[in-house]
Scaffold this motif. Structure first.
Motif, PDB file in Angstrom:
ATOM      1  N   MET A   1       0.835  -1.199   0.000  1.00 17.41           N
ATOM      2  CA  MET A   1       0.000   0.000   0.000  1.00 17.41           C
ATOM      3  C   MET A   1       0.875   1.256   0.000  1.00 17.41           C
ATOM      4  O   MET A   1       1.831   1.345   0.752  1.00 17.41           O
ATOM      5  N   LYS A   2       0.540   2.199  -0.891  1.00 19.10           N
ATOM      6  CA  LYS A   2       1.358   3.414  -0.995  1.00 19.10           C
ATOM      7  C   LYS A   2       0.686   4.526  -0.191  1.00 19.10           C
ATOM      8  O   LYS A   2      -0.453   4.883  -0.428  1.00 19.10           O
ATOM      9  N   LEU A   3       1.439   5.069   0.787  1.00 14.18           N
ATOM     10  CA  LEU A   3       0.882   6.149   1.617  1.00 14.18           C
ATOM     11  C   LEU A   3       1.101   7.490   0.925  1.00 14.18           C
ATOM     12  O   LEU A   3       2.153   7.724   0.321  1.00 14.18           O
ATOM     13  N   PRO A   4       0.135   8.400   1.012  1.00 11.03           N
ATOM     14  CA  PRO A   4       0.345   9.731   0.418  1.00 11.03           C
ATOM     15  C   PRO A   4       1.412  10.487   1.200  1.00 11.03           C
ATOM     16  O   PRO A   4       1.579  10.262   2.406  1.00 11.03           O
ATOM     17  N   PRO A   5       2.169  11.399   0.532  1.00  8.41           N
ATOM     18  CA  PRO A   5       3.255  12.138   1.192  1.00  8.41           C
ATOM     19  C   PRO A   5       2.795  12.811   2.492  1.00  8.41           C
ATOM     20  O   PRO A   5       3.549  12.839   3.470  1.00  8.41           O
ATOM     21  N   LEU A   6       1.573  13.307   2.500  1.00  8.87           N
ATOM     22  CA  LEU A   6       1.070  13.992   3.691  1.00  8.87           C
ATOM     23  C   LEU A   6       1.080  13.071   4.913  1.00  8.87           C
ATOM     24  O   LEU A   6       1.481  13.452   6.017  1.00  8.87           O
ATOM     25  N   LEU A   7       0.657  11.803   4.698  1.00  9.36           N
ATOM     26  CA  LEU A   7       0.630  10.859   5.819  1.00  9.36           C
ATOM     27  C   LEU A   7       2.036  10.440   6.219  1.00  9.36           C
ATOM     28  O   LEU A   7       2.330  10.245   7.403  1.00  9.36           O
ATOM     29  N   VAL A   8       2.930  10.312   5.221  1.00  3.92           N
ATOM     30  CA  VAL A   8       4.324   9.950   5.511  1.00  3.92           C
ATOM     31  C   VAL A   8       4.949  11.029   6.401  1.00  3.92           C
ATOM     32  O   VAL A   8       5.597  10.727   7.410  1.00  3.92           O
ATOM     33  N   VAL A   9       4.691  12.293   6.045  1.00  2.00           N
ATOM     34  CA  VAL A   9       5.235  13.411   6.837  1.00  2.00           C
ATOM     35  C   VAL A   9       4.652  13.373   8.255  1.00  2.00           C
ATOM     36  O   VAL A   9       5.370  13.541   9.256  1.00  2.00           O
ATOM     37  N   ALA A  10       3.341  13.129   8.354  1.00  2.00           N
ATOM     38  CA  ALA A  10       2.692  13.105   9.675  1.00  2.00           C
ATOM     39  C   ALA A  10       3.259  11.981  10.541  1.00  2.00           C
ATOM     40  O   ALA A  10       3.533  12.179  11.737  1.00  2.00           O
ATOM     41  N   LEU A  11       3.460  10.808   9.941  1.00  6.35           N
ATOM     42  CA  LEU A  11       4.007   9.689  10.710  1.00  6.35           C
ATOM     43  C   LEU A  11       5.461   9.958  11.093  1.00  6.35           C
ATOM     44  O   LEU A  11       5.886   9.682  12.227  1.00  6.35           O
ATOM     45  N   ALA A  12       6.235  10.537  10.149  1.00  3.03           N
ATOM     46  CA  ALA A  12       7.641  10.846  10.430  1.00  3.03           C
ATOM     47  C   ALA A  12       7.740  11.829  11.598  1.00  3.03           C
ATOM     48  O   ALA A  12       8.602  11.693  12.477  1.00  3.03           O
ATOM     49  N   ALA A  13       6.828  12.825  11.626  1.00  2.00           N
ATOM     50  CA  ALA A  13       6.858  13.821  12.713  1.00  2.00           C
ATOM     51  C   ALA A  13       6.637  13.141  14.053  1.00  2.00           C
ATOM     52  O   ALA A  13       7.253  13.508  15.066  1.00  2.00           O
ATOM     53  N   LYS A  14       5.776  12.121  14.073  1.00  2.00           N
ATOM     54  CA  LYS A  14       5.504  11.425  15.342  1.00  2.00           C
ATOM     55  C   LYS A  14       6.729  10.622  15.785  1.00  2.00           C
ATOM     56  O   LYS A  14       7.051  10.562  16.970  1.00  2.00           O
TER      57      LYS A  14
END
Ligand SMILES: [Zn+2]
Length: 255
Positions: A1-14
């Motif tokens: 499953m490919k995550l959208p960049p917005l979610l990748v950034v949100a998860l990375a911030a966490k």
């Protein structure tokens, strides 16, 4: 499953926030980092025209006076046949964003919509108002696939999808892409589901008509009795009066 960049950034911030906290950084800094992208994610999820989780088409490119009439929540055995006659009388074409379980109950109406020159699109299987955005991945897949099966049995392979009330799902991008569906929003929301009269609907829609607008209207029993079908009749009259044709745009016109 490919995550959208917005979610990748949100998860990375966490993850960064957790690392900061473990490294002994100020708790306020770790918390700020943890929650910083969340407003953007919520905006992308809950604002119907917001991009970020999936490309949402909100109008189409044209230099003619034409609009795209999109009719949600059918098929309905009372309303849809009347709407098809109405569209014929106006020489108008429309796209019906239908609910899968209703399509499964009335496949003959789905076939009739197509036979009369209109288009059928996907509006989930059960129309989970208010719970689509938080559905688990399995429920999300079921909402998409069961409607695809119902429509397939009526001979339709939809190109477009619209989530109930335009509220998306965090994984909507990859879920739609893998099913060859594109997300369509709107330019003009008619407000027919809350309107007290057909006049009220047309007063809201008419001033917003412009070339390339996507107009959202509804059919079916959720609408007030004085609005059902009549609001669309008044919108079609208003379009005709102002020289707007109701067309189904090509995919490459969508913006
Ligand atoms: Zn709907």
């Amino acid at each position: 499953m490919k995550l959208p960049p917005l979610l990748v950034v949100a998860l990375a911030a966490k993850i960064v926030a957790l690392a900061l906290w473990l490294a002994g950084a100020k708790p306020s800094l770790a918390v700020a980092c943890f929650v910083a992208p969340d407003p953007l994610v919520l905006w992308a999820l809950f604002v119907p025209s917001a991009q970020g989780l999936v490309r949402v088409f909100t109008h189409f490119a044209t230099d003619r006076r034409e609009v795209w009439l999109t009719i949600d929540d059918g098929p309905d055995p009372e309303d849809t046949p009347r709407l098809l006659d109405l569209l014929d009388r106006h020489g108008a074409r429309a796209t019906f964003f239908v609910i899968g379980e209703r399509a499964a109950r009335h496949p003959e109406i789905i076939r009739e919509i197509v036979r009369r020159g209109h288009e059928v699109a996907h509006h989930t299987h059960t129309h989970p108002l208010g719970t689509f955005w938080c559905a688990g991945p399995r429920r999300l897949a079921a909402e998409l696939d069961r409607a695809l099966t119902a429509l397939g049995e009526a001979g339709v392979k939809p190109r477009w999808f619209r989530p109930p009330t335009g509220i998306k799902h965090l994984l909507i991008g990859s879920a739609l892409a893998s099913r060859d569906l594109k997300c369509v929003g709107w330019t003009v929301r008619s407000g027919d589901s809350r309107a007290g009269s057909a006049e009220e609907v047309v007063r809201r829609v008419a001033p917003q008509l412009r070339p390339g607008a996507i107009v959202l209207v509804h059919e079916g029993p959720r609408l007030g009795a004085v609005v059902r079908v009549q609001a669309i009749a008044r919108v079609l009259e208003s379009c005709a009066h102002r020289g707007f044709a109701c067309v189904i745009p090509r995919a490459d016109q969508l913006r």
